[in-house]
Scaffold this motif. Structure first.
Motif, PDB file in Angstrom:
ATOM      1  N   LYS A 169      35.742  29.373  34.635  1.00 31.22           N
ATOM      2  CA  LYS A 169      36.581  29.255  34.591  1.00 31.22           C
ATOM      3  C   LYS A 169      37.752  29.092  33.263  1.00 31.22           C
ATOM      4  O   LYS A 169      38.849  28.668  32.372  1.00 31.22           O
ATOM      5  N   LEU A 170      36.666  29.225  31.815  1.00 29.81           N
ATOM      6  CA  LEU A 170      36.757  29.039  30.334  1.00 29.81           C
ATOM      7  C   LEU A 170      37.732  30.506  29.725  1.00 29.81           C
ATOM      8  O   LEU A 170      38.583  30.767  28.373  1.00 29.81           O
ATOM      9  N   PHE A 171      36.903  31.018  30.378  1.00 30.25           N
ATOM     10  CA  PHE A 171      37.161  32.561  29.968  1.00 30.25           C
ATOM     11  C   PHE A 171      38.695  33.453  31.041  1.00 30.25           C
ATOM     12  O   PHE A 171      39.639  33.132  30.064  1.00 30.25           O
ATOM     13  N   LEU A 172      39.145  32.714  31.722  1.00 29.15           N
ATOM     14  CA  LEU A 172      40.073  33.028  32.028  1.00 29.15           C
ATOM     15  C   LEU A 172      41.632  31.724  31.780  1.00 29.15           C
ATOM     16  O   LEU A 172      42.546  32.236  31.523  1.00 29.15           O
ATOM     17  N   LYS A 173      40.872  31.175  31.183  1.00 28.61           N
ATOM     18  CA  LYS A 173      41.649  30.069  30.543  1.00 28.61           C
ATOM     19  C   LYS A 173      42.562  30.320  29.697  1.00 28.61           C
ATOM     20  O   LYS A 173      43.173  30.396  29.193  1.00 28.61           O
ATOM     21  N   SER A 174      41.177  31.135  28.537  1.00 29.92           N
ATOM     22  CA  SER A 174      41.511  31.542  27.267  1.00 29.92           C
ATOM     23  C   SER A 174      42.179  33.056  27.111  1.00 29.92           C
ATOM     24  O   SER A 174      42.308  33.327  25.816  1.00 29.92           O
TER      25      SER A 174
ATOM     26  N   LEU B 110      46.827  34.961  35.504  1.00 30.86           N
ATOM     27  CA  LEU B 110      45.682  34.564  37.003  1.00 30.86           C
ATOM     28  C   LEU B 110      46.827  34.638  38.722  1.00 30.86           C
ATOM     29  O   LEU B 110      47.514  33.445  38.446  1.00 30.86           O
ATOM     30  N   ALA B 111      46.931  36.179  38.973  1.00 30.34           N
ATOM     31  CA  ALA B 111      47.650  35.776  39.881  1.00 30.34           C
ATOM     32  C   ALA B 111      46.784  36.646  40.953  1.00 30.34           C
ATOM     33  O   ALA B 111      46.182  37.268  40.616  1.00 30.34           O
ATOM     34  N   GLU B 112      47.157  36.883  42.462  1.00 26.07           N
ATOM     35  CA  GLU B 112      46.628  37.996  43.084  1.00 26.07           C
ATOM     36  C   GLU B 112      48.111  39.064  42.986  1.00 26.07           C
ATOM     37  O   GLU B 112      48.326  39.072  42.471  1.00 26.07           O
ATOM     38  N   SER B 113      48.000  39.715  43.666  1.00 22.77           N
ATOM     39  CA  SER B 113      48.271  41.309  44.160  1.00 22.77           C
ATOM     40  C   SER B 113      47.887  41.721  43.320  1.00 22.77           C
ATOM     41  O   SER B 113      46.890  41.806  41.773  1.00 22.77           O
TER      42      SER B 113
ATOM     43  N   SER C 298      49.638  43.005  33.029  1.00 20.70           N
ATOM     44  CA  SER C 298      48.331  43.048  33.573  1.00 20.70           C
ATOM     45  C   SER C 298      47.925  41.674  34.297  1.00 20.70           C
ATOM     46  O   SER C 298      48.234  40.757  34.299  1.00 20.70           O
ATOM     47  N   LEU C 299      46.873  41.848  35.509  1.00 17.76           N
ATOM     48  CA  LEU C 299      47.032  40.117  35.461  1.00 17.76           C
ATOM     49  C   LEU C 299      45.157  40.578  36.259  1.00 17.76           C
ATOM     50  O   LEU C 299      45.084  41.700  35.849  1.00 17.76           O
ATOM     51  N   ILE C 300      44.675  39.101  36.704  1.00 21.66           N
ATOM     52  CA  ILE C 300      42.952  39.082  36.574  1.00 21.66           C
ATOM     53  C   ILE C 300      43.416  38.115  37.741  1.00 21.66           C
ATOM     54  O   ILE C 300      43.841  36.837  37.554  1.00 21.66           O
ATOM     55  N   CYS C 301      42.379  38.591  39.060  1.00 18.73           N
ATOM     56  CA  CYS C 301      41.786  37.280  39.958  1.00 18.73           C
ATOM     57  C   CYS C 301      40.600  36.938  39.607  1.00 18.73           C
ATOM     58  O   CYS C 301      39.350  38.153  40.119  1.00 18.73           O
ATOM     59  N   HIS C 302      40.113  36.154  40.702  1.00 21.72           N
ATOM     60  CA  HIS C 302      39.134  35.844  41.311  1.00 21.72           C
ATOM     61  C   HIS C 302      38.733  36.065  42.586  1.00 21.72           C
ATOM     62  O   HIS C 302      38.971  35.479  43.295  1.00 21.72           O
ATOM     63  N   ALA C 303      38.733  36.963  43.299  1.00 18.64           N
ATOM     64  CA  ALA C 303      38.415  37.621  44.372  1.00 18.64           C
ATOM     65  C   ALA C 303      37.596  36.581  45.191  1.00 18.64           C
ATOM     66  O   ALA C 303      38.180  36.364  46.458  1.00 18.64           O
ATOM     67  N   ALA C 304      37.324  36.098  45.224  1.00 17.84           N
ATOM     68  CA  ALA C 304      35.621  34.909  46.029  1.00 17.84           C
ATOM     69  C   ALA C 304      37.138  33.688  46.735  1.00 17.84           C
ATOM     70  O   ALA C 304      36.887  33.388  47.899  1.00 17.84           O
TER      71      ALA C 304
ATOM     72  N   LEU D 254      32.657  37.380  40.595  1.00 15.57           N
ATOM     73  CA  LEU D 254      33.252  38.935  40.139  1.00 15.57           C
ATOM     74  C   LEU D 254      35.018  38.986  39.523  1.00 15.57           C
ATOM     75  O   LEU D 254      35.562  37.679  40.119  1.00 15.57           O
ATOM     76  N   LEU D 255      35.402  39.177  38.464  1.00 13.37           N
ATOM     77  CA  LEU D 255      36.721  39.419  38.324  1.00 13.37           C
ATOM     78  C   LEU D 255      37.240  40.692  38.869  1.00 13.37           C
ATOM     79  O   LEU D 255      37.243  41.864  37.785  1.00 13.37           O
ATOM     80  N   ARG D 256      38.336  40.407  39.298  1.00 24.21           N
ATOM     81  CA  ARG D 256      39.377  41.783  39.275  1.00 24.21           C
ATOM     82  C   ARG D 256      40.759  41.897  38.679  1.00 24.21           C
ATOM     83  O   ARG D 256      40.809  41.341  38.691  1.00 24.21           O
ATOM     84  N   ILE D 257      40.129  43.240  37.779  1.00 26.85           N
ATOM     85  CA  ILE D 257      41.930  43.284  36.746  1.00 26.85           C
ATOM     86  C   ILE D 257      42.968  44.427  37.202  1.00 26.85           C
ATOM     87  O   ILE D 257      42.519  45.346  37.683  1.00 26.85           O
ATOM     88  N   SER D 258      44.264  44.338  37.290  1.00 28.66           N
ATOM     89  CA  SER D 258      44.569  45.227  37.421  1.00 28.66           C
ATOM     90  C   SER D 258      45.955  45.021  35.812  1.00 28.66           C
ATOM     91  O   SER D 258      46.434  44.359  35.714  1.00 28.66           O
ATOM     92  N   VAL D 259      45.162  46.543  35.271  1.00 31.64           N
ATOM     93  CA  VAL D 259      46.016  46.815  34.189  1.00 31.64           C
ATOM     94  C   VAL D 259      47.631  47.215  33.982  1.00 31.64           C
ATOM     95  O   VAL D 259      47.790  48.417  35.052  1.00 31.64           O
ATOM     96  N   GLY D 260      48.174  47.084  33.660  1.00 31.15           N
ATOM     97  CA  GLY D 260      49.788  46.771  33.551  1.00 31.15           C
ATOM     98  C   GLY D 260      50.363  47.620  32.494  1.00 31.15           C
ATOM     99  O   GLY D 260      48.901  48.779  31.647  1.00 31.15           O
ATOM    100  N   ILE D 261      51.077  48.257  31.610  1.00 31.56           N
ATOM    101  CA  ILE D 261      51.514  49.204  31.240  1.00 31.56           C
ATOM    102  C   ILE D 261      51.989  48.112  29.482  1.00 31.56           C
ATOM    103  O   ILE D 261      52.826  49.175  28.388  1.00 31.56           O
TER     104      ILE D 261
END
Length: 387
Positions: A312-317, A323-326, A332-338, A359-366
């Motif tokens: 939670k602290l990592f995501l908040k920072s 922090l979003a789905e898709s 760039s987006l990051i999500c908590h899969a579970a 587990l965190l999934r990162i969608s790297v942007g441009i």
């Protein structure tokens, strides 16, 4: 003169307007079209069935993937649902990956519970398990490579060959790779599905999906059902999607290069327990990724040490990662899969697939890659100072 398919698709529809000479094709918002005379319909009669703007996008994406044609749907999930409800019957067996996207898992499982077809989730990276399940003569196999969110890569050509040998239809979800980095029809797939909401659109402003067919026979069945149940995409969404296809190649290139830089950075972080990315030699299916992909993509997953409070602290920072789905957008987006994309799977199913609570999934942007790395670095430092 021969042009690459990506170039042909980008130019699809350009300079086709004969009335005003519009470089970009006009958008056709009409829902219906008049008949020339009694029992003399035009090429288009009702936009649920066909639409001039949608036709252009379908042709462009079909060209990119090497198919005979395609059907643009209103979401990625409706594209998958269209395939299964059109081609499967009660009692038919569908084989799916045990580590697939949570929405796909939920759809297949719910249809199974309604007895519309049977589904068996297996580890498609396990060769012996694959051969064993084909002894059951499945009617369809659904492949997701790389998988979502663990980026496992499977041998698409081998699995499609096994499917063909028993008369099963092979379907590949190519959302993560896009037509730029992987072409499953060339590897033997009968159908390709994309959530166009993701990379193909890439701007987080529409929902869309597509089914691309290898044969006209299957395409005709899907087209009939798409019109019948009304899952085709709207004209305006089609228009925006055509805009996005023209920037797909440079967007993929920048995002993928950013991802490789971030993978290198994450290797040095003490809070990172494991990294999932097809570029890594120890990633499941790395040898297949090198063979069948033209790149490693821009999705990274990682497990971090600690507990939910650490997470939670990592995501908040984070400031640049939303922090979003898709996935697959310019940002760039990051999500908590579970708790997000795979919340529709039971805890037991996630554990079996290897999707941990950390587990965190990162969608790297441009964005600028140094900015992205600095943002991650800042978040890791905050976590380090508090734990």
């Amino acid at each position: 003169m021969n042009f690459k398919k990506a170039t042909v698709a980008v130019h699809r529809g350009l300079n086709t307007d004969t009335q005003y000479g519009c470089v970009s094709p006009p958008i056709y918002l009409s829902s219906n079209y008049n008949f020339i005379a009694f029992n003399e319909p035009r090429l288009h009669d009702y936009s649920r069935r066909t639409n001039p703007t949608r036709d252009i996008v379908q042709k462009a994406l079909s060209d990119l993937e090497g198919g005979v044609g395609s059907i643009l749907t209103n979401t990625g999930m409706s594209a998958i649902h269209l395939i299964t409800m059109s081609l499967l019957r009660p009692g038919d067996l569908l084989i799916a990956p045990h580590d697939c996207y949570g929405g796909t898992y939920r759809l297949f499982q719910s249809m199974n519970h309604h007895n519309l077809y049977n589904v068996k989730f297996i580890n498609q990276s396990n060769i012996s398990e694959l051969h064993k399940v084909f002894d059951e003569k499945p009617n369809m196999i659904f492949i997701e490579s790389p998988s979502n969110p663990l980026l496992r890569v499977v041998d698409i050509a081998m699995i499609c060959k096994l499917a063909k040998d028993v008369g099963a239809i092979s379907v590949v979800d190519n959302t993560f790779m896009t037509p730029i980095l992987q072409n499953p029809i060339h590897l033997g797939a009968d159908l390709i599905v994309h959530s166009c909401t993701k990379y193909i659109n890439g701007h987080s402003d529409i929902l869309s999906g597509i089914v691309i067919a290898k044969s006209s026979e299957i395409l005709d069945k899907l087209s009939w059902w798409a019109n019948n149940i009304g899952v085709t995409a709207a004209a305006f969404d089609s228009y925006l999607l055509l805009r996005s296809i023209r920037t797909l190649l440079p967007r993929i290139n920048v995002a993928q290069n950013n991802a490789l830089a971030i993978v290198d950075y994450l290797k040095q972080q003490k809070f990172v327990k494991k990294i999932y990315h097809p570029s890594l030699v120890d990633n499941v299916g790395y040898k297949y990724a090198v063979k069948q992909q033209k790149g490693f993509g821009a999705i990274i997953s990682m497990e971090i040490y600690g507990n939910i409070e650490t997470l939670k602290l990592f995501l908040k920072s984070l400031k640049l990662f939303t922090l979003a789905e898709s996935l697959g957008s310019v940002e760039s987006l990051i999500c908590h899969a579970a708790s997000m994309t795979h919340a529709g799977m039971s805890h037991e199913a996630r554990n079996k697939a290897g999707i941990s609570e950390m587990l965190l999934r990162i969608s790297v942007g441009i964005e600028d890659k140094e900015d992205l790395i600095n943002d991650l670095d800042n978040a890791f430092k905050i976590v380090s100072n508090n734990f």
